[in-house]
Design a protein around this motif. Structure first.
Motif, PDB file in Angstrom:
ATOM      1  N   PRO A 142       0.809  -1.226   0.000  1.00  0.00           N
ATOM      2  CA  PRO A 142       0.000   0.000   0.000  1.00  0.00           C
ATOM      3  C   PRO A 142       0.839   1.272   0.000  1.00  0.00           C
ATOM      4  CG  PRO A 142      -0.218  -1.188   2.087  1.00  0.00           C
ATOM      5  CD  PRO A 142       0.488  -2.092   1.147  1.00  0.00           C
ATOM      6  N   LEU A 143       2.041   1.204   0.569  1.00  0.00           N
ATOM      7  CA  LEU A 143       2.932   2.356   0.528  1.00  0.00           C
ATOM      8  C   LEU A 143       3.314   2.657  -0.927  1.00  0.00           C
ATOM      9  CD1 LEU A 143       5.971   2.958   2.892  1.00  0.00           C
ATOM     10  CD2 LEU A 143       6.103   3.478   0.464  1.00  0.00           C
ATOM     11  N   LEU A 144       3.711   1.612  -1.665  1.00  0.00           N
ATOM     12  CA  LEU A 144       4.076   1.776  -3.069  1.00  0.00           C
ATOM     13  C   LEU A 144       2.900   2.291  -3.892  1.00  0.00           C
ATOM     14  CD1 LEU A 144       6.126  -1.522  -3.666  1.00  0.00           C
ATOM     15  CD2 LEU A 144       7.034   0.782  -3.264  1.00  0.00           C
ATOM     16  N   GLN A 145       1.707   1.776  -3.589  1.00  0.00           N
ATOM     17  CA  GLN A 145       0.517   2.190  -4.330  1.00  0.00           C
ATOM     18  C   GLN A 145       0.216   3.668  -4.113  1.00  0.00           C
ATOM     19  OE1 GLN A 145      -1.957  -0.880  -2.630  1.00  0.00           O
ATOM     20  NE2 GLN A 145      -2.210  -1.887  -4.596  1.00  0.00           N
ATOM     21  N   ASN A 146       0.279   4.096  -2.856  1.00  0.00           N
ATOM     22  CA  ASN A 146      -0.042   5.495  -2.569  1.00  0.00           C
ATOM     23  C   ASN A 146       0.993   6.452  -3.148  1.00  0.00           C
ATOM     24  OD1 ASN A 146      -2.568   5.551  -1.060  1.00  0.00           O
ATOM     25  ND2 ASN A 146      -1.489   4.359   0.480  1.00  0.00           N
ATOM     26  N   VAL A 147       2.245   6.054  -3.124  1.00  0.00           N
ATOM     27  CA  VAL A 147       3.282   6.889  -3.728  1.00  0.00           C
ATOM     28  C   VAL A 147       3.049   6.990  -5.240  1.00  0.00           C
ATOM     29  CG1 VAL A 147       5.747   7.047  -4.271  1.00  0.00           C
ATOM     30  CG2 VAL A 147       5.017   6.473  -1.942  1.00  0.00           C
ATOM     31  N   SER A 148       2.699   5.864  -5.865  1.00  0.00           N
ATOM     32  CA  SER A 148       2.493   5.863  -7.323  1.00  0.00           C
ATOM     33  C   SER A 148       1.293   6.709  -7.726  1.00  0.00           C
ATOM     34  CB  SER A 148       2.300   4.421  -7.826  1.00  0.00           C
ATOM     35  OG  SER A 148       0.984   3.960  -7.601  1.00  0.00           O
ATOM     36  N   ASN A 149       0.360   6.890  -6.794  1.00  0.00           N
ATOM     37  CA  ASN A 149      -0.855   7.654  -7.077  1.00  0.00           C
ATOM     38  C   ASN A 149      -0.815   9.061  -6.471  1.00  0.00           C
ATOM     39  OD1 ASN A 149      -2.471   5.807  -8.666  1.00  0.00           O
ATOM     40  ND2 ASN A 149      -2.610   4.532  -6.851  1.00  0.00           N
ATOM     41  N   GLU A 150       0.411   9.564  -6.296  1.00  0.00           N
ATOM     42  CA  GLU A 150       0.592  10.936  -5.797  1.00  0.00           C
ATOM     43  C   GLU A 150      -0.155  11.190  -4.493  1.00  0.00           C
ATOM     44  OE1 GLU A 150       2.747  13.161  -7.223  1.00  0.00           O
ATOM     45  OE2 GLU A 150       3.284  11.428  -8.458  1.00  0.00           O
ATOM     46  N   GLY A 151      -0.042  10.237  -3.600  1.00  0.00           N
ATOM     47  CA  GLY A 151      -0.673  10.389  -2.285  1.00  0.00           C
ATOM     48  C   GLY A 151      -1.893   9.502  -2.118  1.00  0.00           C
ATOM     49  N   GLY A 152      -2.556   9.189  -3.226  1.00  0.00           N
ATOM     50  CA  GLY A 152      -3.670   8.234  -3.192  1.00  0.00           C
ATOM     51  C   GLY A 152      -4.595   8.387  -2.005  1.00  0.00           C
ATOM     52  N   THR A 153      -4.747   7.313  -1.246  1.00  0.00           N
ATOM     53  CA  THR A 153      -5.667   7.318  -0.108  1.00  0.00           C
ATOM     54  C   THR A 153      -5.156   8.175   1.049  1.00  0.00           C
ATOM     55  OG1 THR A 153      -4.678   5.218   0.606  1.00  0.00           O
ATOM     56  CG2 THR A 153      -6.744   5.099  -0.604  1.00  0.00           C
ATOM     57  N   TRP A 154      -3.850   8.436   1.075  1.00  0.00           N
ATOM     58  CA  TRP A 154      -3.350   9.352   2.117  1.00  0.00           C
ATOM     59  C   TRP A 154      -3.987  10.718   1.939  1.00  0.00           C
ATOM     60  CZ3 TRP A 154       2.500   8.283   0.847  1.00  0.00           C
ATOM     61  CH2 TRP A 154       2.842   6.979   1.265  1.00  0.00           C
ATOM     62  N   MET A 155      -4.016  11.189   0.704  1.00  0.00           N
ATOM     63  CA  MET A 155      -4.604  12.498   0.409  1.00  0.00           C
ATOM     64  C   MET A 155      -6.132  12.437   0.527  1.00  0.00           C
ATOM     65  SD  MET A 155      -2.106  14.699  -0.503  1.00  0.00           S
ATOM     66  CE  MET A 155      -2.634  15.839  -1.778  1.00  0.00           C
ATOM     67  N   GLU A 156      -6.716  11.367  -0.018  1.00  0.00           N
ATOM     68  CA  GLU A 156      -8.175  11.239  -0.042  1.00  0.00           C
ATOM     69  C   GLU A 156      -8.778  11.233   1.351  1.00  0.00           C
ATOM     70  OE1 GLU A 156     -11.599   8.168  -1.800  1.00  0.00           O
ATOM     71  OE2 GLU A 156      -9.474   7.832  -2.251  1.00  0.00           O
ATOM     72  N   TYR A 157      -8.102  10.536   2.284  1.00  0.00           N
ATOM     73  CA  TYR A 157      -8.642  10.413   3.639  1.00  0.00           C
ATOM     74  C   TYR A 157      -7.874  11.253   4.657  1.00  0.00           C
ATOM     75  CZ  TYR A 157     -11.273   6.568   1.615  1.00  0.00           C
ATOM     76  OH  TYR A 157     -12.120   5.825   0.832  1.00  0.00           O
ATOM     77  N   ASN A 158      -7.046  12.161   4.149  1.00  0.00           N
ATOM     78  CA  ASN A 158      -6.307  13.080   5.011  1.00  0.00           C
ATOM     79  C   ASN A 158      -5.530  12.348   6.111  1.00  0.00           C
ATOM     80  OD1 ASN A 158      -5.491  15.701   5.658  1.00  0.00           O
ATOM     81  ND2 ASN A 158      -7.094  15.930   7.200  1.00  0.00           N
ATOM     82  N   VAL A 159      -4.793  11.319   5.692  1.00  0.00           N
ATOM     83  CA  VAL A 159      -4.020  10.518   6.632  1.00  0.00           C
ATOM     84  C   VAL A 159      -2.705  11.242   6.931  1.00  0.00           C
ATOM     85  CG1 VAL A 159      -2.928   8.286   7.061  1.00  0.00           C
ATOM     86  CG2 VAL A 159      -5.005   8.412   5.667  1.00  0.00           C
ATOM     87  N   PRO A 160      -2.427  11.522   8.203  1.00  0.00           N
ATOM     88  CA  PRO A 160      -1.207  12.257   8.540  1.00  0.00           C
ATOM     89  C   PRO A 160       0.045  11.372   8.507  1.00  0.00           C
ATOM     90  CG  PRO A 160      -2.402  11.720  10.536  1.00  0.00           C
ATOM     91  CD  PRO A 160      -3.258  11.250   9.381  1.00  0.00           C
ATOM     92  N   PHE A 161       1.183  12.014   8.400  1.00  0.00           N
ATOM     93  CA  PHE A 161       2.469  11.330   8.337  1.00  0.00           C
ATOM     94  C   PHE A 161       2.661  10.357   9.498  1.00  0.00           C
ATOM     95  CE2 PHE A 161       6.875  11.180   9.862  1.00  0.00           C
ATOM     96  CZ  PHE A 161       7.521  10.653   8.753  1.00  0.00           C
ATOM     97  N   ASN A 162       2.313  10.794  10.717  1.00  0.00           N
ATOM     98  CA  ASN A 162       2.579   9.931  11.882  1.00  0.00           C
ATOM     99  C   ASN A 162       1.791   8.629  11.821  1.00  0.00           C
ATOM    100  OD1 ASN A 162       0.080  11.129  12.444  1.00  0.00           O
ATOM    101  ND2 ASN A 162       0.454  11.243  14.652  1.00  0.00           N
ATOM    102  N   ARG A 163       0.584   8.664  11.223  1.00  0.00           N
ATOM    103  CA  ARG A 163      -0.217   7.439  11.093  1.00  0.00           C
ATOM    104  C   ARG A 163       0.421   6.498  10.070  1.00  0.00           C
ATOM    105  NH1 ARG A 163      -3.421   4.252  14.090  1.00  0.00           N
ATOM    106  NH2 ARG A 163      -5.111   3.302  12.895  1.00  0.00           N
TER     107      ARG A 163
END
Length: 202
Positions: A142-163
């Motif tokens: 999932p880390l690789l996926q989110n990086v490949s999608n320019e933040g992907g679900t991290w951006m979509e769900y406002n997931v912070p760095f510490n999480r």
């Protein structure tokens, strides 16, 4: 029990696990808007384990790692998928998952059912070399996926760095080499602004 009876039980299990293809994950495929399903996820992890096994901290039985990765999410047929980076729910083994494991593996002949349950338990405990490396694969994808999608679900769900850090730091338990690579990806993601640091992360 006759060999034909054994076969019927195994076929029933094979029919049941087809349902894994319908369990949709929050994470999207590499460079894509399409959500991944659990069967695709399990296949990808198994392939990753075969390709990356040389980077394990300890020698591992690759076939056992592959078995873990193909088995570990079958419980989500009953229990559903919990988003790895969820900021409210904890992505951990639950009573519902244990109940699902007993039901789904219980479709198999007893000896196979016991083997699959043991492998699932070993993955969940995360203590053996094989389990640590399998869990490294499960956190890396999932880390690789989110990086490949320019933040992907991290951006979509406002997931912070510490999480994200909390959920990926376990990669080092299976492979220090892969963790160094993952850390570089996280740092790069912060620099690009696709992974946000809050005040508590600074």
């Amino acid at each position: 029990m006759t060999p034909f009876d054994v076969l019927l039980q195994q076929i029933a299990f094979i029919h049941e696990i087809d349902k894994l293809k319908y369990i949709t994950r929050k994470t999207r495929l590499f460079n894509s808007n399409r959500h991944e399903n659990d069967a695709e996820h399990s296949w990808h992890l198994a392939m990753m384990a075969m390709v990356l096994a040389e980077h394990s901290n300890e020698p591992v039985d690759v076939l056992k790692v592959v078995k873990m990765l193909l088995i570990h999410d079958l419980v989500e047929i009953d229990a559903g998928d919990t988003f790895l980076f969820d900021t409210v729910l904890n992505h951990s083994n639950t009573e519902a998952e244990r109940k699902a494991a007993l039901r789904i593996f219980g479709l198999l002949p007893q000896k196979q059912a016991e083997e699959f349950l043991h492998i699932w338990d070993e993955f969940e405990a995360g203590e053996t070399a094989e389990a640590k490396f399998a869990r490294t694969m499960d956190r890396l994808e999932p880390l690789l996926q989110n990086v490949s999608n320019e933040g992907g679900t991290w951006m979509e769900y406002n997931v912070p760095f510490n999480r994200v850090l909390e959920k990926t730091v376990g990669i080092q338990n299976g492979s220090q080499t892969i963790w160094e690579f993952a850390k570089a990806l996280l740092d790069s993601s912060v620099e690009k602004g696709i992974l946000k640091k809050g005040e508590a992360d600074v």
